[in-house]
Design an enzyme around this catalytic site. Sequence first.
Site, PDB file in Angstrom:
ATOM      1  N   CYS A  20       0.834  -1.211   0.000  1.00  0.00           N
ATOM      2  CA  CYS A  20       0.000   0.000   0.000  1.00  0.00           C
ATOM      3  C   CYS A  20       0.871   1.265   0.000  1.00  0.00           C
ATOM      4  CB  CYS A  20      -0.905  -0.069   1.238  1.00  0.00           C
ATOM      5  SG  CYS A  20      -1.665   1.472   1.727  1.00  0.00           S
ATOM      6  N   CYS A  23       0.081   3.864   2.620  1.00  0.00           N
ATOM      7  CA  CYS A  23       0.553   3.409   3.941  1.00  0.00           C
ATOM      8  C   CYS A  23       2.020   3.783   4.144  1.00  0.00           C
ATOM      9  CB  CYS A  23       0.402   1.893   4.084  1.00  0.00           C
ATOM     10  SG  CYS A  23      -1.297   1.290   3.980  1.00  0.00           S
TER      11      CYS A  23
END
Length: 108
Positions: A20, A23
């Site tokens: 991600c 993230c």
Amino acid sequence: AAGLPVSSKPRILDFFATWCAPCQKMKPFIDDAHKQYGDKLDFVTVDIDDPKNAALVAKYGVTTVPQVFFLDHLGNVQERIQGFKGSSAPIFAACDKLSKIANTSSPR
């Protein structure tokens, strides 16, 4: 909370995935918050793709990442940040609020 060690401190649950990109962008903000609030708050990173975290992912209904939950010392969700906001301000504001709750609540 399922799968978490017991803590008398408020807790930040940082749900992420290694693939991600948002993230990865948010990680430095979480790290900075940990440096500043680590003495008052427990920081827990939760990889949603790790099977041992399945119960936590299900408990908090996490379907997208990044997602950060701010829990008081009783494990109640006080705040939730979903997605990368482009700044550390929301994380620090939530940590600050949580640390104030921590100071006013005495362990039973």
